[in-house]
Write a protein that holds these residues in place. Structure first.
Motif, PDB file in Angstrom:
ATOM      1  N   PRO A 298       0.996  -1.194  -0.055  1.00  0.00           N
ATOM      2  CA  PRO A 298       0.044  -0.023   0.076  1.00  0.00           C
ATOM      3  C   PRO A 298       1.068   1.330   0.150  1.00  0.00           C
ATOM      4  CG  PRO A 298      -0.558  -1.355   1.766  1.00  0.00           C
ATOM      5  CD  PRO A 298       0.536  -2.192   1.241  1.00  0.00           C
ATOM      6  N   GLY A 299       0.500   2.319  -0.803  1.00  0.00           N
ATOM      7  CA  GLY A 299       1.179   3.290  -0.886  1.00  0.00           C
ATOM      8  C   GLY A 299       1.229   4.034   0.348  1.00  0.00           C
ATOM      9  N   ARG A 300       0.404   4.095   1.145  1.00  0.00           N
ATOM     10  CA  ARG A 300       0.487   4.849   2.694  1.00  0.00           C
ATOM     11  C   ARG A 300       1.589   4.192   3.334  1.00  0.00           C
ATOM     12  NH1 ARG A 300      -3.897   7.252   5.422  1.00  0.00           N
ATOM     13  NH2 ARG A 300      -5.578   8.198   3.954  1.00  0.00           N
ATOM     14  N   GLU A 301       1.722   2.933   3.446  1.00  0.00           N
ATOM     15  CA  GLU A 301       2.749   2.083   4.037  1.00  0.00           C
ATOM     16  C   GLU A 301       4.049   2.526   3.498  1.00  0.00           C
ATOM     17  OE1 GLU A 301       2.276  -2.035   4.833  1.00  0.00           O
ATOM     18  OE2 GLU A 301       0.361  -1.558   5.480  1.00  0.00           O
ATOM     19  N   LEU A 302       4.477   2.699   2.155  1.00  0.00           N
ATOM     20  CA  LEU A 302       5.561   3.092   1.780  1.00  0.00           C
ATOM     21  C   LEU A 302       5.926   4.412   2.116  1.00  0.00           C
ATOM     22  CD1 LEU A 302       7.180   1.231  -0.196  1.00  0.00           C
ATOM     23  CD2 LEU A 302       6.202   2.321  -2.117  1.00  0.00           C
ATOM     24  N   ILE A 303       4.767   5.299   2.013  1.00  0.00           N
ATOM     25  CA  ILE A 303       5.363   7.010   2.402  1.00  0.00           C
ATOM     26  C   ILE A 303       5.727   6.772   3.901  1.00  0.00           C
ATOM     27  CG2 ILE A 303       4.315   9.196   2.730  1.00  0.00           C
ATOM     28  CD1 ILE A 303       2.548   8.449   0.226  1.00  0.00           C
ATOM     29  N   ALA A 304       4.956   6.130   4.843  1.00  0.00           N
ATOM     30  CA  ALA A 304       5.432   5.955   6.134  1.00  0.00           C
ATOM     31  C   ALA A 304       6.920   5.425   6.301  1.00  0.00           C
ATOM     32  CB  ALA A 304       4.266   5.140   6.893  1.00  0.00           C
TER      33      ALA A 304
END
Length: 201
Positions: free
Chosen positions: A59-65
Motif C-alpha cells: 500500500p502506498g500509505r505504508e510506503l510513504i510512512a
C-alpha cells in the motif's frame, strides 16, 4: 498536495513551492536508483521488487510512512518542522511569490480558491500566509482611507456652508479639494502606481 504544487508552479508569478510531498517524491526517486520516472508520490498500491527477483504489492500509505521514518532516522526530524506538525495531522504547501503587488496577489488567491473548488481537498484546508495577511490589511487600509477622504470632503462642505450660510459657497470650497484628490489618483493610475499600503497613505 503535489497536484496543487504543480498548479501553483504553472503561474509565472510563483517562483517555487515546497511541501512534504517534495521530500516523498525525492526519497522515492533516490530509493529507485535515481530513476526520474519515480519522482512522484507513490500510488495507492505499488509493485515492489525484492532482492531475490520476486515482487509484491505494498500500500502506498505504508510506503510513504516508511520513507518518512527512514528519512527521520538518517537526518534531523526537525527538517519537517516547518512542513508538518508533530503528529503528521496537519501539513502546509508554501508558495514563494515573485511579486507583492495587490493585483498579482488577488489573481493568485482567486486561482487557488478556484482550483480548490474544482478539486475539493479530502481534508479541511485553509489559505494563509503573509500574502493573505497583506491582502486583508491592504483592503482595510485602502477602504478606510477612501472613507476618511469622503468624510473630509463632506465635513468641509458642511462647515463652509454653515460658515458662509450658503450651500453654494460650501460646494465651491469642497470642489478644489475633490479635484486635487481626483487628479492625484488619476495621475497615479496613468503612471502605473498601484494603490497599496504605502501609496494610499
Amino acid at each position: 498536495m503535489a497536484e496543487l504544487e504543480d498548479t501553483l508552479r504553472a503561474f509565472p508569478l510563483v517562483g517555487s513551492t515546497m511541501s512534504i510531498a517534495d521530500y516523498v517524491k525525492t526519497i522515492n526517486r533516490v530509493l529507485h536508483g535515481g530513476d526520474p520516472s519515480y519522482y512522484r508520490v507513490p500510488a495507492d498500491s505499488e509493485l515492489v521488487q525484492d532482492e531475490w527477483g520476486g515482487s509484491y504489492v505494498v500500500p502506498g500509505r505504508e510506503l510513504i510512512a516508511q520513507y518518512l521514518q527512514l528519512y527521520e532516522m538518517s537526518a534531523g526530524p526537525e527538517d519537517f518542522a516547518n512542513l508538518v506538525d508533530y503528529n503528521y495531522q496537519n501539513a502546509k504547501v508554501t508558495a514563494f511569490l515573485r511579486s507583492n503587488r495587490r493585483t498579482d496577489l488577488v489573481r493568485i488567491d482567486r486561482a487557488i480558491r478556484r482550483y480548490m473548488q474544482i478539486h475539493p481537498p479530502p481534508v479541511p484546508t485553509d489559505l494563509t500566509g503573509s500574502s493573505e495577511l497583506y491582502l486583508a490589511v491592504n483592503d482595510l487600509v485602502v477602504s478606510g482611507q477612501f472613507k476618511s477622504i469622503l468624510v473630509s470632503l463632506t465635513l468641509v462642505f458642511l462647515l463652509t456652508s454653515f460658515m458662509f450660510r450658503s450651500p453654494l459657497a460650501g460646494l465651491f470650497n469642497a470642489l478644489p479639494l475633490f479635484f486635487g484628490i481626483f487628479l492625484n489618483f488619476a495621475f497615479m493610475g496613468w503612471s502605473g502606481i498601484y494603490l497599496n499600503l504605502m501609496t494610499m497613505v
